[in-house]
Enzyme design. Sequence first.
Site, PDB file in Angstrom:
ATOM      1  N   GLU A  43      47.601  47.355  45.082  1.00 48.50           N
ATOM      2  CA  GLU A  43      48.733  46.504  44.730  1.00 48.50           C
ATOM      3  C   GLU A  43      49.899  47.337  44.184  1.00 48.50           C
ATOM      4  O   GLU A  43      49.702  48.255  43.396  1.00 48.50           O
ATOM      5  CB  GLU A  43      48.294  45.474  43.681  1.00 48.50           C
ATOM      6  CG  GLU A  43      49.388  44.512  43.263  1.00 48.50           C
ATOM      7  CD  GLU A  43      48.960  43.584  42.134  1.00 48.50           C
ATOM      8  OE1 GLU A  43      49.594  42.531  41.970  1.00 48.50           O
ATOM      9  OE2 GLU A  43      47.995  43.913  41.421  1.00 48.50           O
ATOM     10  N   LYS A 116      52.211  37.114  47.183  1.00 48.70           N
ATOM     11  CA  LYS A 116      51.250  36.674  46.170  1.00 48.70           C
ATOM     12  C   LYS A 116      51.575  35.257  45.696  1.00 48.70           C
ATOM     13  O   LYS A 116      52.701  34.970  45.298  1.00 48.70           O
ATOM     14  CB  LYS A 116      51.279  37.655  44.995  1.00 48.70           C
ATOM     15  CG  LYS A 116      50.262  37.426  43.906  1.00 48.70           C
ATOM     16  CD  LYS A 116      50.325  38.590  42.926  1.00 48.70           C
ATOM     17  CE  LYS A 116      49.312  38.490  41.808  1.00 48.70           C
ATOM     18  NZ  LYS A 116      49.355  39.704  40.945  1.00 48.70           N
ATOM     19  N   CYS A 153      45.640  40.571  44.107  1.00 46.76           N
ATOM     20  CA  CYS A 153      45.189  40.604  42.710  1.00 46.76           C
ATOM     21  C   CYS A 153      44.795  39.228  42.165  1.00 46.76           C
ATOM     22  O   CYS A 153      43.712  38.760  42.456  1.00 46.76           O
ATOM     23  CB  CYS A 153      46.234  41.275  41.832  1.00 46.76           C
ATOM     24  SG  CYS A 153      45.516  41.983  40.314  1.00 46.76           S
TER      25      CYS A 153
END
Length: 281
Positions: A43, A116, A153
């Site tokens: 990430e 994300k 994540c």
Amino acid sequence: MSKVNIGLIQMTCDERIEVNIEKSIAKVREAAAQGAQIVCLQELYHSQYFAQTVSVDNYQLAIPHDHRAITSMQELAKELGIVLIVPFYEWAAKGVYFNSAAVFDETGKHLGTTRKNHIPDGPQYHEKYYFTPGNTGYPVYHTKFGKIGIGICWDEWFPEVARILTLKGADILFYPSAIGSEPDHPELSTKAAWTKAISSHGIHNGVFVAAVNRVGQEQEMSFYGGSFVSNPMGDILQSMDEQEGILVQDVNLEEIEFARNLLQFLRDRRTDTYGPILEKC
């Protein structure tokens, strides 16, 4: 193609973007030389984890798609004939920045970008200040080496993400991450919980999971690495410790059908009873 080689790049990051680019290029080359066909970086690969603090100056770390941190990786994917997943801090418009992952195929074609969706906020994880919640949904990318989905994540902790990607056809779920110490609980490591939670998505959905994390000390945070690949039964096929390195693991996608025929979670879903999951409480 039933057999695929997965490559994960676990590394420390420098304050200088150019250093991270060159370092990542070298490690991707090494992974490809070891046979990796789909390679995933961690990430926000081009920078240190800046969300530890709140500062308007850190918005300058956001980059557009034509930045060298992206174009060099696109060229590298074509040169090496691999699929390359490139997580970065995306500049989309003035004042609009995403935590994203671009996907390039073996010809260098940009297959798309995943943004994300779940944005955390807590001590030293001040992501809501920096990232606009994703608007790309949960795309699945059909590549020469298999169908892949990406959760970035915090996304990886949510079973809904894994299930949606599975239902859309993903064979392998990639989870680029930046997770480490908890400032409110310095005695605690979430590494075991992280590994269990993420690998369990493989069991629930009958898919392979590939999670890659960063390592090293950055300002006040220590990142614990632990990158791994697990199979559709949740077994850890290979994992890394808290050192820099490259993980290359071959997987056999035929195991997916075996796992799903054994554990019929997809067959026995009761979607007509799941209304409450759409409620906040």
